[in-house]
Motif scaffolding. Structure first.
Motif, PDB file in Angstrom:
ATOM      1  N   VAL A  36       0.865  -1.173   0.000  1.00  0.00           N
ATOM      2  CA  VAL A  36       0.000   0.000   0.000  1.00  0.00           C
ATOM      3  C   VAL A  36       0.910   1.234   0.000  1.00  0.00           C
ATOM      4  N   ASN A  37       0.545   2.250  -0.766  1.00  0.00           N
ATOM      5  CA  ASN A  37       1.334   3.481  -0.817  1.00  0.00           C
ATOM      6  C   ASN A  37       1.022   4.332   0.407  1.00  0.00           C
ATOM      7  N   GLU A  38       1.791   4.127   1.458  1.00  0.00           N
ATOM      8  CA  GLU A  38       1.570   4.820   2.734  1.00  0.00           C
ATOM      9  C   GLU A  38       1.768   6.329   2.625  1.00  0.00           C
ATOM     10  N   THR A  39       2.521   6.774   1.638  1.00  0.00           N
ATOM     11  CA  THR A  39       2.755   8.210   1.446  1.00  0.00           C
ATOM     12  C   THR A  39       1.440   8.965   1.298  1.00  0.00           C
ATOM     13  N   LEU A  40       0.440   8.323   0.701  1.00  0.00           N
ATOM     14  CA  LEU A  40      -0.837   8.994   0.449  1.00  0.00           C
ATOM     15  C   LEU A  40      -1.612   9.314   1.724  1.00  0.00           C
ATOM     16  N   SER A  41      -1.300   8.628   2.823  1.00  0.00           N
ATOM     17  CA  SER A  41      -1.951   8.947   4.106  1.00  0.00           C
ATOM     18  C   SER A  41      -1.593  10.354   4.557  1.00  0.00           C
ATOM     19  N   ASP A  42      -0.328  10.716   4.387  1.00  0.00           N
ATOM     20  CA  ASP A  42       0.148  12.033   4.800  1.00  0.00           C
ATOM     21  C   ASP A  42       0.082  13.072   3.688  1.00  0.00           C
ATOM     22  N   GLU A  43       0.122  12.603   2.437  1.00  0.00           N
ATOM     23  CA  GLU A  43       0.158  13.516   1.293  1.00  0.00           C
ATOM     24  C   GLU A  43      -0.877  13.133   0.239  1.00  0.00           C
ATOM     25  N   PRO A  44      -2.173  13.203   0.554  1.00  0.00           N
ATOM     26  CA  PRO A  44      -3.184  12.807  -0.429  1.00  0.00           C
ATOM     27  C   PRO A  44      -3.164  13.681  -1.694  1.00  0.00           C
ATOM     28  N   ALA A  45      -2.705  14.922  -1.573  1.00  0.00           N
ATOM     29  CA  ALA A  45      -2.653  15.830  -2.725  1.00  0.00           C
ATOM     30  C   ALA A  45      -1.647  15.366  -3.776  1.00  0.00           C
ATOM     31  N   LEU A  46      -0.783  14.426  -3.428  1.00  0.00           N
ATOM     32  CA  LEU A  46       0.151  13.855  -4.406  1.00  0.00           C
ATOM     33  C   LEU A  46      -0.609  13.251  -5.587  1.00  0.00           C
ATOM     34  N   VAL A  47      -1.830  12.794  -5.331  1.00  0.00           N
ATOM     35  CA  VAL A  47      -2.659  12.235  -6.400  1.00  0.00           C
ATOM     36  C   VAL A  47      -2.915  13.294  -7.476  1.00  0.00           C
ATOM     37  N   ASN A  48      -3.048  14.551  -7.082  1.00  0.00           N
ATOM     38  CA  ASN A  48      -3.294  15.618  -8.048  1.00  0.00           C
ATOM     39  C   ASN A  48      -2.079  15.952  -8.899  1.00  0.00           C
ATOM     40  N   THR A  49      -0.896  15.706  -8.391  1.00  0.00           N
ATOM     41  CA  THR A  49       0.312  16.081  -9.127  1.00  0.00           C
ATOM     42  C   THR A  49       1.014  14.909  -9.796  1.00  0.00           C
ATOM     43  N   SER A  50       0.717  13.685  -9.359  1.00  0.00           N
ATOM     44  CA  SER A  50       1.427  12.520  -9.898  1.00  0.00           C
ATOM     45  C   SER A  50       0.553  11.268  -9.864  1.00  0.00           C
ATOM     46  N   ALA A  51      -0.677  11.405 -10.355  1.00  0.00           N
ATOM     47  CA  ALA A  51      -1.665  10.324 -10.243  1.00  0.00           C
ATOM     48  C   ALA A  51      -1.169   8.990 -10.797  1.00  0.00           C
ATOM     49  N   GLU A  52      -0.518   9.016 -11.928  1.00  0.00           N
ATOM     50  CA  GLU A  52      -0.147   7.755 -12.580  1.00  0.00           C
ATOM     51  C   GLU A  52       1.322   7.383 -12.380  1.00  0.00           C
ATOM     52  N   ASP A  53       1.983   8.053 -11.456  1.00  0.00           N
ATOM     53  CA  ASP A  53       3.381   7.726 -11.171  1.00  0.00           C
ATOM     54  C   ASP A  53       3.578   7.495  -9.677  1.00  0.00           C
ATOM     55  N   GLU A  54       3.926   8.542  -8.941  1.00  0.00           N
ATOM     56  CA  GLU A  54       4.232   8.416  -7.518  1.00  0.00           C
ATOM     57  C   GLU A  54       3.014   8.149  -6.641  1.00  0.00           C
ATOM     58  N   ALA A  55       1.818   8.468  -7.128  1.00  0.00           N
ATOM     59  CA  ALA A  55       0.612   8.365  -6.292  1.00  0.00           C
ATOM     60  C   ALA A  55      -0.184   7.091  -6.559  1.00  0.00           C
ATOM     61  N   TRP A  56       0.506   6.011  -6.888  1.00  0.00           N
ATOM     62  CA  TRP A  56      -0.182   4.723  -7.003  1.00  0.00           C
ATOM     63  C   TRP A  56      -0.799   4.378  -5.654  1.00  0.00           C
ATOM     64  N   PHE A  57      -1.864   3.577  -5.662  1.00  0.00           N
ATOM     65  CA  PHE A  57      -2.577   3.252  -4.428  1.00  0.00           C
ATOM     66  C   PHE A  57      -2.103   1.927  -3.821  1.00  0.00           C
ATOM     67  N   ILE A  58      -2.180   0.867  -4.616  1.00  0.00           N
ATOM     68  CA  ILE A  58      -1.830  -0.471  -4.119  1.00  0.00           C
ATOM     69  C   ILE A  58      -1.077  -1.256  -5.183  1.00  0.00           C
ATOM     70  N   LYS A  59      -0.385  -2.282  -4.727  1.00  0.00           N
ATOM     71  CA  LYS A  59       0.201  -3.278  -5.620  1.00  0.00           C
ATOM     72  C   LYS A  59      -0.495  -4.589  -5.310  1.00  0.00           C
ATOM     73  N   LEU A  60      -1.054  -5.184  -6.364  1.00  0.00           N
ATOM     74  CA  LEU A  60      -1.825  -6.428  -6.235  1.00  0.00           C
ATOM     75  C   LEU A  60      -1.096  -7.581  -6.891  1.00  0.00           C
ATOM     76  N   GLU A  61      -1.091  -8.722  -6.237  1.00  0.00           N
ATOM     77  CA  GLU A  61      -0.645  -9.948  -6.885  1.00  0.00           C
ATOM     78  C   GLU A  61      -1.861 -10.475  -7.649  1.00  0.00           C
ATOM     79  N   ILE A  62      -1.752 -10.513  -8.976  1.00  0.00           N
ATOM     80  CA  ILE A  62      -2.878 -10.897  -9.829  1.00  0.00           C
ATOM     81  C   ILE A  62      -3.165 -12.385  -9.661  1.00  0.00           C
TER      82      ILE A  62
END
Length: 166
Positions: A116-142
Protein backbone atom coordinates in the motif's frame (compact mmCIF):
# COMPACT_ATOMS: atom_id res chain seq x y z
CA UNK A 1 -30.10 26.51 -7.69
CA UNK A 2 -30.41 25.13 -11.22
CA UNK A 3 -27.84 27.62 -12.50
CA UNK A 4 -25.37 26.45 -9.82
CA UNK A 5 -25.85 22.86 -10.99
CA UNK A 6 -25.25 23.88 -14.58
CA UNK A 7 -22.12 25.84 -13.58
CA UNK A 8 -20.80 22.83 -11.62
CA UNK A 9 -21.50 20.47 -14.54
CA UNK A 10 -19.76 22.84 -16.97
CA UNK A 11 -16.77 23.23 -14.64
CA UNK A 12 -16.50 19.47 -14.25
CA UNK A 13 -16.73 18.99 -18.02
CA UNK A 14 -13.96 21.61 -18.53
CA UNK A 15 -11.76 19.93 -15.89
CA UNK A 16 -12.24 16.55 -17.53
CA UNK A 17 -11.46 17.99 -20.97
CA UNK A 18 -8.30 19.69 -19.67
CA UNK A 19 -7.16 16.44 -18.06
CA UNK A 20 -7.79 14.60 -21.30
CA UNK A 21 -5.67 17.07 -23.26
CA UNK A 22 -2.89 16.96 -20.67
CA UNK A 23 -2.75 13.19 -20.63
CA UNK A 24 -3.15 12.62 -24.40
CA UNK A 25 0.60 12.71 -24.99
CA UNK A 26 1.21 10.18 -22.23
CA UNK A 27 -1.56 7.86 -23.43
CA UNK A 28 -0.35 7.89 -27.02
CA UNK A 29 3.13 6.86 -25.88
CA UNK A 30 1.87 3.83 -23.87
CA UNK A 31 1.91 0.55 -25.76
CA UNK A 32 -1.32 -1.28 -26.43
CA UNK A 33 -1.92 -4.40 -24.39
CA UNK A 34 -0.91 -7.75 -25.78
CA UNK A 35 -2.73 -10.78 -24.50
CA UNK A 36 -1.63 -14.38 -24.33
CA UNK A 37 2.03 -13.62 -23.72
CA UNK A 38 3.39 -14.60 -20.34
CA UNK A 39 6.65 -12.74 -21.00
CA UNK A 40 5.49 -9.15 -21.44
CA UNK A 41 6.90 -5.78 -20.63
CA UNK A 42 5.05 -3.52 -18.21
CA UNK A 43 1.70 -2.80 -19.80
CA UNK A 44 -0.90 -0.31 -18.63
CA UNK A 45 -4.61 -1.10 -18.67
CA UNK A 46 -7.59 1.09 -17.78
CA UNK A 47 -11.12 0.66 -16.42
CA UNK A 48 -14.21 2.62 -17.46
CA UNK A 49 -14.27 3.99 -13.88
CA UNK A 50 -10.80 5.57 -14.44
CA UNK A 51 -8.53 3.24 -12.50
CA UNK A 52 -5.24 2.27 -14.10
CA UNK A 53 -3.44 -1.01 -13.72
CA UNK A 54 0.28 -1.17 -14.60
CA UNK A 55 1.15 -4.85 -14.96
CA UNK A 56 4.68 -6.16 -14.54
CA UNK A 57 4.75 -9.95 -14.41
CA UNK A 58 1.98 -10.95 -12.01
CA UNK A 59 1.98 -7.66 -10.08
CA UNK A 60 -0.45 -4.85 -10.87
CA UNK A 61 0.24 -1.34 -9.63
CA UNK A 62 -3.20 0.29 -9.27
CA UNK A 63 -4.37 3.88 -8.87
CA UNK A 64 -6.65 6.48 -10.41
CA UNK A 65 -5.90 8.18 -13.71
CA UNK A 66 -5.05 11.81 -14.40
CA UNK A 67 -8.52 12.11 -15.90
CA UNK A 68 -10.11 10.95 -12.63
CA UNK A 69 -8.05 13.22 -10.37
CA UNK A 70 -8.87 16.23 -12.56
CA UNK A 71 -12.58 15.46 -12.37
CA UNK A 72 -12.41 15.09 -8.58
CA UNK A 73 -10.45 18.27 -7.91
CA UNK A 74 -8.20 18.77 -4.91
CA UNK A 75 -7.75 15.40 -3.16
CA UNK A 76 -7.89 15.72 0.64
CA UNK A 77 -8.09 12.07 1.80
CA UNK A 78 -7.29 8.59 0.48
CA UNK A 79 -8.57 5.46 2.23
CA UNK A 80 -6.64 2.29 1.33
CA UNK A 81 -6.82 -1.38 2.35
CA UNK A 82 -4.31 -3.37 4.37
CA UNK A 83 -1.58 -5.61 2.92
CA UNK A 84 -2.81 -9.20 2.46
CA UNK A 85 -6.42 -8.08 1.88
CA UNK A 86 -7.92 -9.87 -1.12
CA UNK A 87 -10.29 -8.43 -3.70
CA UNK A 88 -12.22 -9.67 -6.70
CA UNK A 89 -12.19 -7.63 -9.89
CA UNK A 90 -14.60 -4.67 -9.62
CA UNK A 91 -14.68 -4.79 -5.79
CA UNK A 92 -14.25 -1.46 -4.02
CA UNK A 93 -10.89 -1.49 -2.23
CA UNK A 94 -10.78 2.10 -1.02
CA UNK A 95 -11.97 5.63 -1.56
CA UNK A 96 -10.79 9.08 -2.51
CA UNK A 97 -12.22 12.29 -1.08
CA UNK A 98 -11.82 15.68 -2.65
CA UNK A 99 -13.18 19.14 -2.03
CA UNK A 100 -15.87 18.30 -4.65
CA UNK A 101 -16.85 14.70 -3.93
CA UNK A 102 -15.96 11.27 -2.59
CA UNK A 103 -15.49 8.30 -4.86
CA UNK A 104 -14.88 4.59 -4.38
CA UNK A 105 -11.85 3.03 -6.05
CA UNK A 106 -12.28 -0.41 -7.64
CA UNK A 107 -9.89 -3.30 -8.23
CA UNK A 108 -9.33 -3.69 -11.98
CA UNK A 109 -8.40 -7.37 -11.46
CA UNK A 110 -8.67 -9.95 -8.71
CA UNK A 111 -5.74 -10.28 -6.37
CA UNK A 112 -4.06 -9.98 -3.01
CA UNK A 113 -2.68 -6.64 -1.79
CA UNK A 114 1.10 -6.88 -1.60
CA UNK A 115 1.83 -3.24 -0.79
CA UNK A 116 0.00 0.00 0.00
CA UNK A 117 1.33 3.48 -0.82
CA UNK A 118 1.57 4.82 2.73
CA UNK A 119 2.76 8.21 1.45
CA UNK A 120 -0.84 8.99 0.45
CA UNK A 121 -1.95 8.95 4.11
CA UNK A 122 0.15 12.03 4.80
CA UNK A 123 0.16 13.52 1.29
CA UNK A 124 -3.18 12.81 -0.43
CA UNK A 125 -2.65 15.83 -2.72
CA UNK A 126 0.15 13.85 -4.41
CA UNK A 127 -2.66 12.24 -6.40
CA UNK A 128 -3.29 15.62 -8.05
CA UNK A 129 0.31 16.08 -9.13
CA UNK A 130 1.43 12.52 -9.90
CA UNK A 131 -1.67 10.32 -10.24
CA UNK A 132 -0.15 7.76 -12.58
CA UNK A 133 3.38 7.73 -11.17
CA UNK A 134 4.23 8.42 -7.52
CA UNK A 135 0.61 8.37 -6.29
CA UNK A 136 -0.18 4.72 -7.00
CA UNK A 137 -2.58 3.25 -4.43
CA UNK A 138 -1.83 -0.47 -4.12
CA UNK A 139 0.20 -3.28 -5.62
CA UNK A 140 -1.82 -6.43 -6.24
CA UNK A 141 -0.65 -9.95 -6.88
CA UNK A 142 -2.88 -10.90 -9.83
CA UNK A 143 -4.81 -14.13 -9.26
CA UNK A 144 -6.59 -14.28 -12.64
CA UNK A 145 -4.64 -12.91 -15.62
CA UNK A 146 -7.58 -13.56 -17.95
CA UNK A 147 -9.34 -10.54 -16.38
CA UNK A 148 -6.82 -8.26 -18.09
CA UNK A 149 -8.55 -8.93 -21.41
CA UNK A 150 -11.65 -7.13 -20.06
CA UNK A 151 -9.71 -3.88 -19.52
CA UNK A 152 -8.94 -1.11 -22.03
CA UNK A 153 -5.62 -0.31 -23.60
CA UNK A 154 -4.38 3.27 -24.00
CA UNK A 155 -6.17 3.98 -27.29
CA UNK A 156 -9.52 2.62 -26.10
CA UNK A 157 -9.21 4.54 -22.82
CA UNK A 158 -8.39 7.78 -24.62
CA UNK A 159 -11.52 7.33 -26.76
CA UNK A 160 -13.57 6.55 -23.63
CA UNK A 161 -12.38 9.78 -21.98
CA UNK A 162 -13.13 11.84 -25.08
CA UNK A 163 -16.70 10.56 -25.08
CA UNK A 164 -17.11 11.39 -21.38
CA UNK A 165 -15.69 14.89 -21.80
CA UNK A 166 -18.31 15.86 -24.39
Amino acid sequence: MASASIMFANATRRSMFQALRASSARLSSVSSPSFGSSARFMTTYYTPAHEYCKVDGNVATVGITDFAQAALGDIVFVDLPEPDDEFEAKDSFGSVESVKAASDVYAPVSGKVLEVNETLSDEPALVNTSAEDEAWFIKLEITDESELSELMGADAYKEHCEKEAH
